[in-house]
Motif scaffolding. Structure first.
Motif, PDB file in Angstrom:
ATOM      1  N   LYS A 266      -4.582 -10.562   4.965  1.00 31.85           N
ATOM      2  CA  LYS A 266      -3.462  -9.802   4.539  1.00 31.85           C
ATOM      3  C   LYS A 266      -3.429  -9.065   3.114  1.00 31.85           C
ATOM      4  CE  LYS A 266       1.332 -10.748   3.529  1.00 31.85           C
ATOM      5  NZ  LYS A 266       2.518 -11.836   3.554  1.00 31.85           N
ATOM      6  N   LEU A 268      -1.164  -7.020   1.559  1.00 33.96           N
ATOM      7  CA  LEU A 268       0.084  -6.496   1.336  1.00 33.96           C
ATOM      8  C   LEU A 268       0.088  -6.209  -0.262  1.00 33.96           C
ATOM      9  CD1 LEU A 268       3.185  -5.960   2.096  1.00 33.96           C
ATOM     10  CD2 LEU A 268       1.694  -6.561   3.900  1.00 33.96           C
ATOM     11  N   ASP A 271       5.139  -6.923  -1.850  1.00 29.52           N
ATOM     12  CA  ASP A 271       5.781  -7.349  -1.036  1.00 29.52           C
ATOM     13  C   ASP A 271       7.187  -7.588  -1.449  1.00 29.52           C
ATOM     14  OD1 ASP A 271       7.360  -8.251   1.320  1.00 29.52           O
ATOM     15  OD2 ASP A 271       6.407 -10.266   1.249  1.00 29.52           O
ATOM     16  N   ASP A 289       0.395 -10.531  -2.851  1.00 31.84           N
ATOM     17  CA  ASP A 289       0.401 -10.749  -1.615  1.00 31.84           C
ATOM     18  C   ASP A 289      -0.646  -9.932  -0.740  1.00 31.84           C
ATOM     19  OD1 ASP A 289       1.788 -11.989   0.547  1.00 31.84           O
ATOM     20  OD2 ASP A 289       3.179 -10.268   0.958  1.00 31.84           O
ATOM     21  N   GLU A 350       6.835  -9.758   6.968  1.00 36.82           N
ATOM     22  CA  GLU A 350       5.900  -8.785   7.370  1.00 36.82           C
ATOM     23  C   GLU A 350       4.481  -9.049   7.349  1.00 36.82           C
ATOM     24  OE1 GLU A 350       6.429  -9.572   4.526  1.00 36.82           O
ATOM     25  OE2 GLU A 350       4.540  -9.457   3.595  1.00 36.82           O
ATOM     26  N   THR A 375      -1.215 -14.821   2.278  1.00 38.10           N
ATOM     27  CA  THR A 375      -0.432 -15.691   1.681  1.00 38.10           C
ATOM     28  C   THR A 375       0.917 -15.082   2.370  1.00 38.10           C
ATOM     29  OG1 THR A 375      -0.147 -13.281   0.599  1.00 38.10           O
ATOM     30  CG2 THR A 375      -1.083 -14.982  -0.727  1.00 38.10           C
TER      31      THR A 375
HETATM   32 ZN    ZN Z   1       4.263 -11.036   2.280  1.00 37.76          ZN
END
Ligand code: ZN
Ligand code: BES
Ligand code: MN
Length: 498
Positions: A266, A268, A271, A289, A350, A375
């Protein structure tokens, strides 16, 4: 730092500082006894006079020790001999590193391999000595206008007792160095602020790893995602001015065409929660994130530095999650690359939206196994705190291998169930599923969501929301889960060598 290992003796081994451990019980290890004799009883005297009791985390620096070819002698408390385990041993090594940095030494000779450590062989000690010292030396002041002075400590010589020990600990030392490099990269990327470390920045880093580590890097742009119908990933990115990226890095160390191990992280880069916006307190920490992505970068670097005879593919979906006039709204329904539809009941869930399309994309690599790292949920932090990463899997032997890799690397995970009975929490009245499953078992329902996109391969999910960084005064990325991932990859390359 540069680590080397050799067999030498304290009277011969030249250094700015020799480092030796002392137990609380006053009994001396073999090397400690030898150093005590060479120095005319320096160790026993200190212990007798209680200058040093040998308690863990105590240190004493002696200057110009007689009988040694070293300018200093650092004594490090190891606690009670019978209590010393690998975690304690790491603390001892970290304490030693901190004292060495304080002293301004440029190099040191470590005499710590003969300490008796519960359930650890010399290889484990060598590996963790390196990792603990690298951790202790880590600084992140790239963003300060006047950099604090870097630690002067540059060269570490680890001393082994004889040929057998040397042979046993050589590869382990290399593993420690590789994991150290991977962790450093992961921590550096994660500690960078969201306005610097954007999806584009991560893509640039991946392109650089093509140069430095021979990866085959490809970056999918927004239009490519459109062509592939990655409606979930694209929906998250719609709220951001930063274009999303799907970063793919291939490391080829194994047979041509051998199915790769896929790591999906992930990414991100910030976030804020989107329209379901997060509260202000500690929101800065949501720059972390992308720690799943950072751990993929780190583990792949470690695998490449160890020249592991396996194939690995890293897949990193990267975006921001911000509120905006064009952002996802609660109730919106998006169509994922798999064709399944998702009702976005909370725009702050998300991670699973960008991961589900990345997981579907990963199918095309015909992977041997897929491990995603994210995360993903605050619920996982509530369940497990910061000690263990949450582990879920659709294949128990994969879960078992990861649990064992976590124990060996001291980067532990704990398995949570993915029982079918949790699945109905994701029911939606309007789409194939909702993106949230209610307050109960939040880490597990997030795993359940991902499991619907991983049915065609062996898959494990690591929720690192509690382990990837520390908050508060010690705020900073930890470099977890680079060690457990690298350990798993090392295990795989032993099992099916090229
Ligand atoms: Zn997140
Ligand atoms: N990145 C967060 C998870 C997170 C929150 C990690 C706090 C570490 C600390 C994730 O995108 C998120 O916001 N998850 C939500 C899911 C919820 C809306 C179902 C959460 O955990 O609150
Ligand atoms: Mn979120």
């Amino acid at each position: 730092m540069i680590f080397s290992i050799k067999t030498s003796t304290p009277e011969k081994q030249r250094s700015a500082c020799a480092v030796v451990g002392v137990y609380e019980s006053r009994s001396l290890s073999g090397v400690a006894k030898h150093i005590d004799e060479l120095t005319g009883g320096a160790l026993r005297t200190r212990l007798r006079k209680k200058d040093l009791t040998g308690k863990q985390s105590q240190t004493a620096m002696l200057y110009d020790p007689p009988g040694l070819n070293a300018q200093r002698l650092l004594l490090v408390g190891c606690g009670k001999k019978e209590d010393l385990d690998l975690a304690g041993y790491r603390k001892v090594c970290g304490t030693a590193a901190a004292a060495l940095i304080d002293s301004g030494c440029r190099d040191a000779a470590m005499w710590l391999l003969d300490l008796e450590v519960k359930a650890a062989d010399v290889a484990a000690k060598a590996r963790h000595l390196v990792e603990a010292m690298e951790d202790a030396c880590y600084r992140f002041d790239e963003m300060k206008s006047s950099n604090n002075e870097d630690p002067k400590l540059q060269r570490i010589t680890v001393n082994a007792a004889g040929r057998d020990e040397l042979e046993a600990s050589g590869p382990a030392l290399a593993a420690g160095v590789a994991v150290g490099a991977g962790k450093k990269l992961a921590r550096d990327l994660a500690n960078l602020p969201g306005n610097v470390c954007t999806p584009e920045y991560l893509a640039q880093q991946a392109r650089q790893l093509q140069q430095s580590h021979g990866f085959k890097t490809r970056v999918l742009e927004k239009k490519d995602m459109g062509r592939l119908k990655m409606g979930a990933l694209l929906s998250v990115a719609r709220g951001s001015r930063q274009p999303p990226k799907l970063i793919v890095m291939e490391y080829h160390g194994g047979k041509r065409g051998a199915p790769p191990i896929a790591l999906v992280g992930k990414g991100l880069t910030f976030d804020a929660g989107g329209i379901s916006i997060k509260p202000a307190a500690n929101m800065d920490e949501m720059k972390y994130d992308m720690c799943g992505a950072a751990s993929v970068f780190g583990a792949m670097v470690a695998a490449a530095e160890l020249k592991l005879p396996i194939n690995v593919v890293g897949v990193v979906p990267s975006s921001e999650n911000l509120p905006d006039g064009d952002a996802n709204k609660p109730g919106d329904i998006v169509t994922t690359m798999s064709g399944k539809t998702v009702e976005v009941l909370n725009t702050d869930a998300e991670g699973r939206l960008i991961l589900c399309d990345a997981l579907t994309y990963t199918e095309k690599y015909n992977p041997a196994v897929v491990i995603d790292i994210a995360t993903l949920t605050g619920a996982c932090v509530i369940a497990l705190g910061s000690l263990a990463s949450g582990l879920m899997a659709n294949d128990q032997s994969l879960a078992d291998e990861l649990l064992a890799a976590g124990e060996a690397s001291l980067d532990r995970a704990w398995q949570l169930p993915l029982w079918q009975e949790y699945q109905p929490q994701l029911d939606s009245n309007f789409a194939d599923m909702a993106n949230i499953g209610g307050r109960e078992a939040g880490a597990i329902t997030a795993g359940c969501f991902l499991s619907r996109f991983t049915e065609s391969f062996k898959w494990a999910h690591l929720d690192i929301a509690g382990t990837a960084w520390k908050g508060g005064k010690e705020k900073g990325a930890t470099g977890r889960v680079v060690p457990i991932l690298t350990q798993y990859l090392i295990g795989r390359s032993r099992r099916d060598p090229a």
